[in-house]
Design a protein around this motif. Structure first.
Motif, PDB file in Angstrom:
ATOM      1  N   GLY B 226     -10.811 -13.835   8.109  1.00 18.12           N
ATOM      2  CA  GLY B 226      -9.377 -13.367   8.163  1.00 18.12           C
ATOM      3  C   GLY B 226      -9.181 -11.686   8.679  1.00 18.12           C
ATOM      4  O   GLY B 226      -8.398 -11.303   8.436  1.00 18.12           O
ATOM      5  N   ILE B 227     -10.179 -11.245   9.372  1.00 17.90           N
ATOM      6  CA  ILE B 227     -10.051  -9.725   9.823  1.00 17.90           C
ATOM      7  C   ILE B 227      -9.843  -9.827  11.443  1.00 17.90           C
ATOM      8  O   ILE B 227     -10.515 -10.303  12.130  1.00 17.90           O
ATOM      9  CB  ILE B 227     -11.652  -9.275   9.595  1.00 17.90           C
ATOM     10  CG1 ILE B 227     -12.324  -9.468   8.354  1.00 17.90           C
ATOM     11  CG2 ILE B 227     -11.477  -7.657  10.088  1.00 17.90           C
ATOM     12  CD1 ILE B 227     -11.802  -8.577   7.104  1.00 17.90           C
ATOM     13  N   ARG B 231      -5.456  -3.231   9.240  1.00 19.95           N
ATOM     14  CA  ARG B 231      -5.182  -3.314   7.924  1.00 19.95           C
ATOM     15  C   ARG B 231      -6.064  -4.261   7.167  1.00 19.95           C
ATOM     16  O   ARG B 231      -6.666  -3.821   6.142  1.00 19.95           O
ATOM     17  CB  ARG B 231      -3.741  -3.918   7.623  1.00 19.95           C
ATOM     18  CG  ARG B 231      -2.751  -3.284   8.326  1.00 19.95           C
ATOM     19  CD  ARG B 231      -1.334  -3.954   7.832  1.00 19.95           C
ATOM     20  NE  ARG B 231      -1.172  -4.696   9.047  1.00 19.95           N
ATOM     21  CZ  ARG B 231      -0.068  -5.416   9.522  1.00 19.95           C
ATOM     22  NH1 ARG B 231       1.020  -5.200   8.716  1.00 19.95           N
ATOM     23  NH2 ARG B 231       0.024  -6.404  10.233  1.00 19.95           N
ATOM     24  N   GLN B 232      -6.653  -5.124   7.935  1.00 19.79           N
ATOM     25  CA  GLN B 232      -7.690  -6.114   7.292  1.00 19.79           C
ATOM     26  C   GLN B 232      -9.127  -5.358   7.429  1.00 19.79           C
ATOM     27  O   GLN B 232      -9.860  -5.697   6.524  1.00 19.79           O
ATOM     28  CB  GLN B 232      -7.984  -7.429   8.303  1.00 19.79           C
ATOM     29  CG  GLN B 232      -6.657  -8.377   7.782  1.00 19.79           C
ATOM     30  CD  GLN B 232      -5.972  -9.217   8.771  1.00 19.79           C
ATOM     31  OE1 GLN B 232      -6.146  -9.024  10.110  1.00 19.79           O
ATOM     32  NE2 GLN B 232      -4.956 -10.349   8.476  1.00 19.79           N
ATOM     33  N   ALA B 234      -9.419  -2.466   7.114  1.00 21.35           N
ATOM     34  CA  ALA B 234      -9.247  -1.239   5.698  1.00 21.35           C
ATOM     35  C   ALA B 234      -9.481  -2.155   4.471  1.00 21.35           C
ATOM     36  O   ALA B 234     -10.410  -1.647   3.706  1.00 21.35           O
ATOM     37  CB  ALA B 234      -8.117  -0.728   5.832  1.00 21.35           C
ATOM     38  N   ALA B 235      -9.005  -3.162   4.600  1.00 20.27           N
ATOM     39  CA  ALA B 235      -9.207  -4.191   2.996  1.00 20.27           C
ATOM     40  C   ALA B 235     -10.494  -4.558   2.929  1.00 20.27           C
ATOM     41  O   ALA B 235     -11.186  -4.441   1.910  1.00 20.27           O
ATOM     42  CB  ALA B 235      -8.209  -5.292   3.386  1.00 20.27           C
ATOM     43  N   GLY B 236     -11.046  -4.918   4.211  1.00 24.80           N
ATOM     44  CA  GLY B 236     -12.477  -5.388   4.084  1.00 24.80           C
ATOM     45  C   GLY B 236     -13.413  -4.096   3.730  1.00 24.80           C
ATOM     46  O   GLY B 236     -14.361  -4.337   2.500  1.00 24.80           O
ATOM     47  N   LEU B 237     -13.493  -2.903   3.929  1.00 31.09           N
ATOM     48  CA  LEU B 237     -13.966  -1.909   3.640  1.00 31.09           C
ATOM     49  C   LEU B 237     -13.640  -1.495   2.056  1.00 31.09           C
ATOM     50  O   LEU B 237     -14.537  -1.058   1.502  1.00 31.09           O
ATOM     51  CB  LEU B 237     -13.895  -0.573   4.424  1.00 31.09           C
ATOM     52  CG  LEU B 237     -14.303  -0.866   5.867  1.00 31.09           C
ATOM     53  CD1 LEU B 237     -13.868   0.429   6.736  1.00 31.09           C
ATOM     54  CD2 LEU B 237     -15.702  -1.223   5.949  1.00 31.09           C
ATOM     55  N   ALA B 238     -12.575  -1.652   1.720  1.00 30.57           N
ATOM     56  CA  ALA B 238     -12.001  -1.489   0.293  1.00 30.57           C
ATOM     57  C   ALA B 238     -12.611  -2.413  -0.582  1.00 30.57           C
ATOM     58  O   ALA B 238     -12.912  -1.872  -1.685  1.00 30.57           O
ATOM     59  CB  ALA B 238     -10.612  -1.575   0.237  1.00 30.57           C
ATOM     60  N   TYR B 358      -6.216   0.953  11.362  1.00 32.65           N
ATOM     61  CA  TYR B 358      -6.754   1.348  10.265  1.00 32.65           C
ATOM     62  C   TYR B 358      -6.647   2.796   9.704  1.00 32.65           C
ATOM     63  O   TYR B 358      -6.526   3.140   8.446  1.00 32.65           O
ATOM     64  CB  TYR B 358      -8.367   1.471  10.701  1.00 32.65           C
ATOM     65  CG  TYR B 358      -9.477   1.616   9.629  1.00 32.65           C
ATOM     66  CD1 TYR B 358      -9.836   1.148   8.418  1.00 32.65           C
ATOM     67  CD2 TYR B 358      -9.882   3.159   9.575  1.00 32.65           C
ATOM     68  CE1 TYR B 358     -10.742   1.804   7.330  1.00 32.65           C
ATOM     69  CE2 TYR B 358     -10.521   3.730   8.800  1.00 32.65           C
ATOM     70  CZ  TYR B 358     -10.912   3.220   7.596  1.00 32.65           C
ATOM     71  OH  TYR B 358     -11.896   3.545   6.836  1.00 32.65           O
ATOM     72  N   ALA B 361      -3.249   2.658   8.118  1.00 31.68           N
ATOM     73  CA  ALA B 361      -3.620   2.084   6.800  1.00 31.68           C
ATOM     74  C   ALA B 361      -4.326   3.090   5.712  1.00 31.68           C
ATOM     75  O   ALA B 361      -3.490   3.290   4.671  1.00 31.68           O
ATOM     76  CB  ALA B 361      -4.280   0.737   6.828  1.00 31.68           C
ATOM     77  N   MET B 362      -5.018   3.891   6.245  1.00 30.29           N
ATOM     78  CA  MET B 362      -5.454   4.843   5.338  1.00 30.29           C
ATOM     79  C   MET B 362      -4.715   5.882   4.905  1.00 30.29           C
ATOM     80  O   MET B 362      -4.420   6.501   3.753  1.00 30.29           O
ATOM     81  CB  MET B 362      -6.830   5.674   5.886  1.00 30.29           C
ATOM     82  CG  MET B 362      -7.959   4.622   6.093  1.00 30.29           C
ATOM     83  SD  MET B 362      -8.553   3.841   4.716  1.00 30.29           S
ATOM     84  CE  MET B 362      -8.863   5.313   3.734  1.00 30.29           C
ATOM     85  N   ARG B 364      -1.463   5.821   4.730  1.00 38.13           N
ATOM     86  CA  ARG B 364      -0.578   5.124   3.969  1.00 38.13           C
ATOM     87  C   ARG B 364      -0.949   4.919   2.222  1.00 38.13           C
ATOM     88  O   ARG B 364      -0.238   5.276   1.328  1.00 38.13           O
ATOM     89  CB  ARG B 364      -0.220   3.508   4.395  1.00 38.13           C
ATOM     90  CG  ARG B 364       1.221   2.951   3.632  1.00 38.13           C
ATOM     91  CD  ARG B 364       1.517   1.692   4.479  1.00 38.13           C
ATOM     92  NE  ARG B 364       1.835   0.981   3.310  1.00 38.13           N
ATOM     93  CZ  ARG B 364       1.502   0.093   2.139  1.00 38.13           C
ATOM     94  NH1 ARG B 364      -0.112   0.170   2.439  1.00 38.13           N
ATOM     95  NH2 ARG B 364       1.986  -0.515   1.565  1.00 38.13           N
ATOM     96  N   LEU B 365      -2.217   4.724   2.338  1.00 35.86           N
ATOM     97  CA  LEU B 365      -2.924   4.412   1.022  1.00 35.86           C
ATOM     98  C   LEU B 365      -3.126   5.935   0.497  1.00 35.86           C
ATOM     99  O   LEU B 365      -2.719   5.833  -0.770  1.00 35.86           O
ATOM    100  CB  LEU B 365      -4.479   3.809   1.222  1.00 35.86           C
ATOM    101  CG  LEU B 365      -4.538   2.362   1.212  1.00 35.86           C
ATOM    102  CD1 LEU B 365      -6.103   1.943   1.470  1.00 35.86           C
ATOM    103  CD2 LEU B 365      -4.081   1.777   0.089  1.00 35.86           C
TER     104      LEU B 365
END
Lengths: 371, 371
Positions: B226-227, B231-232, B234-238, B358, B361-362, B364-365
């Protein structure tokens, strides 16, 4: 923390907790998130009592109510408004072979009949327009901040009623197309729910689904499915969500009124011990995988019936199983996240642990990005 | 960006790109990530040519090779070392009824026989110890940085051979238990792959799986399944991963040698158009859902055979379909991410677009967390 969702609802943490247990709902709201009570199993009178209790225990913090108004179900075209009449008509649509299959399954596991069944009338639950509307009416008489709907867009007039009371409306979506339809009827927040979620769920995983829904609609999106700790919360927000919607993790907290047998099963389960099955309600829902779900997939299975017939067929059986020793048949909605739950914690601990882990995840991401 | 993985392999971006196409592999490595060539379909001689080409085009950047050495398969206990002898023994294990089912399916779709079939001998591919070891030997004669293995822990002596050459070893895992076994045989990097991934895949979603694997092992983990965008990533690393492993997104880039029919199918597909099926290799793999996968689920299906018999059974059929107009039967591994792919882009664009997203996304986070 701040997103459009925290602003919209006046909460400190963009963490939503779906639970059928009022204690969990009140506790999450008091911790700064938003508890959302699942109304499904309650009669309007029971729901009134639950919400009164929450009003008395939530310290004025915002909370929500979740109803299930499916866009389609068997009998929705009968034009019957009275729940009692609807039950009568629907009972006649359940084939005898299906009743015999359920009876045989219980007999083979030695499940005794009930001597008294106070809940014998609870066969429709809130799974029809006729039974969910009275729940909505009760909910809107309380100071709720959010009305959530599962299984499709809520009826437009229900959205209007909620908005007239200043109540925001959320709806669960498992595809971008669903999300667009929900926004068209006026939904304020879309809960995009991945296949790993417990209960009624679609096929697309949270990782893939959230960015698609975020790109498809202008309203804020909550990430649901597989969210249990602060790393998953950070991931959900990284995907574009403005908050996270959690469910299964509240099944095994101290405050949950889940039975002891079910709690132990959840603590022992791995993430491979759930399955998407129609054996609970007739629509695909992720359940604990066990001899109940296996039986409905077996060669002998007559196949499941459409909603709400399947639950009408099995509701007494579920109560009989619940009061028997046949724990191998005790089925219930559960997401893949149950594989990571291995101790009973307090609701408050779960919320604050999630935030602590979220902050750690953010610090770690910062180091990865900037070094 | 910096993680233990970028340090270990000397790369700038923790983005791994699995592809059967050498152009994609070289291009991703030259962009700062790491291309990994899937060796499965190549004979040792062909693999030698592919790797020579990559050596000549990768500007000295690190790249990897992916082999498939399944921990278990039919015939693994026959004690046959010669691929030719193994094919002979295995052919005898395929029931006639299965051959008739495949013939009937092709006939009903009007798929003509092949006049010449240069690849008729390619029935085992690299799916056995006997056929994958020669691939490993070829790979280790090239300056590869990474040897990856799918379908279980690689044999311990293969890990030793790789380490003796200074080559790091990665292995794909779909449960925490798999990951622990892989680390026990000396694997340096675990690729934790969620159910939404294309090809051979387990049941647990990426969102749920990654933290479990990260908690279970001490070696770095890559997030797979799903990567497709930043954004995905960033999610994977999170979730705790130290890099991301991508696959399906490279099927439709400009450089990919995917057939035009397949590219168009991918661009048109939604994330609901894939299915986990044993109809390709005998082990569950996520494929494009179509009349081929449906046929194997139908009442008439004889059921699938264990690896490697299923692919032996269907390999000629796949080539016949590929050269016919029966595109409704053209099946191939594809993850749910194909639902978000709707244009052909260059490999470089995909890599740099991912990094740009990415970073967004960072940022925004950061705003969500700090406001």
């Amino acid at each position: 923390m701040r997103t459009r969702v925290t602003d919209m609802l006046g909460i400190e943490l963009p963490i939503f907790a779906f639970s059928h247990c009022r204690d969990v709902v009140a506790e999450v709201s008091r911790a700064g998130g938003m508890g959302v009570l699942g109304a499904l199993y309650f009669t309007p009178e029971e729901l009134e009592m639950e919400l009164k209790w929450i009003d008395d225990h939530v310290d004025g913090r915002p909370y929500g109510v979740d109803v299930v108004m499916p866009a389609s179900y068997a009998g929705s075209d009968l034009g019957v408004d009275s729940p009692e009449d609807l039950v009568g008509r629907l009972q006649g649509m359940i084939p005898q072979g299906h009743r015999e299959f359920v009876d045989g399954l219980l007999a083979s596991h030695g499940v005794p009949p009930l001597s008294a069944d106070a809940d014998a009338g609870k066969v429709l639950l809130g799974w029809t327009d006729a039974t969910a509307r009275p729940q909505v009416e009760v909910a809107l008489r309380h100071p709720i901040a959010l009305l959530a709907n599962a299984l499709g867009p809520p009826p437009a007039d229900v959205v209007e009623q909620a908005h007239a009371k200043g109540v925001k409306v959320a709806a669960l979506a498992s595809t971008p197309r669903h999300a667009i339809k929900q926004v068209e009827v006026g939904v304020d927040i879309v809960v995009a729910q991945g296949t790993e979620a417990g209960g009624h769920t679609g096929e697309i995983s949270t990782m893939v689904l959230i960015p698609q829904v975020v790109d498809a609609v202008d309203v804020p999106v909550l990430a649901a499915g597989g969210i249990g700790d602060g790393r998953q919360m950070a991931a959900g927000l990284a995907l574009g969500a403005e908050g996270v919607w959690t469910g299964s993790i509240w099944l095994a907290v101290e405050e949950a009124d889940t039975s002891e047998v079910v709690k132990q099963r959840i603590l022992a389960a791995t993430s491979r011990d759930t399955v998407r099955s129609r054996s609970w309600t007739g629509k695909p829902a992720r359940l604990l995988k066990n001899e109940w779900t296996d039986a409905w997939e077996s060669q002998e299975s007559p196949g499941t019936l459409p909603m709400p017939l399947q639950f009408m067929l099995i509701s007494e059986a579920l109560r009989r199983i619940g009061r028997s020793d046949a724990t191998e048949l005790a089925t219930f909605p559960a997401g893949q996240i149950i594989g990571t739950m291995n101790q009973v914690r307090s609701t408050r601990d779960v919320v604050f642990g999630m935030i602590e882990q979220y902050v750690e995840a953010m610090e770690r991401l910062g180091r990865i990005t900037n070094e």
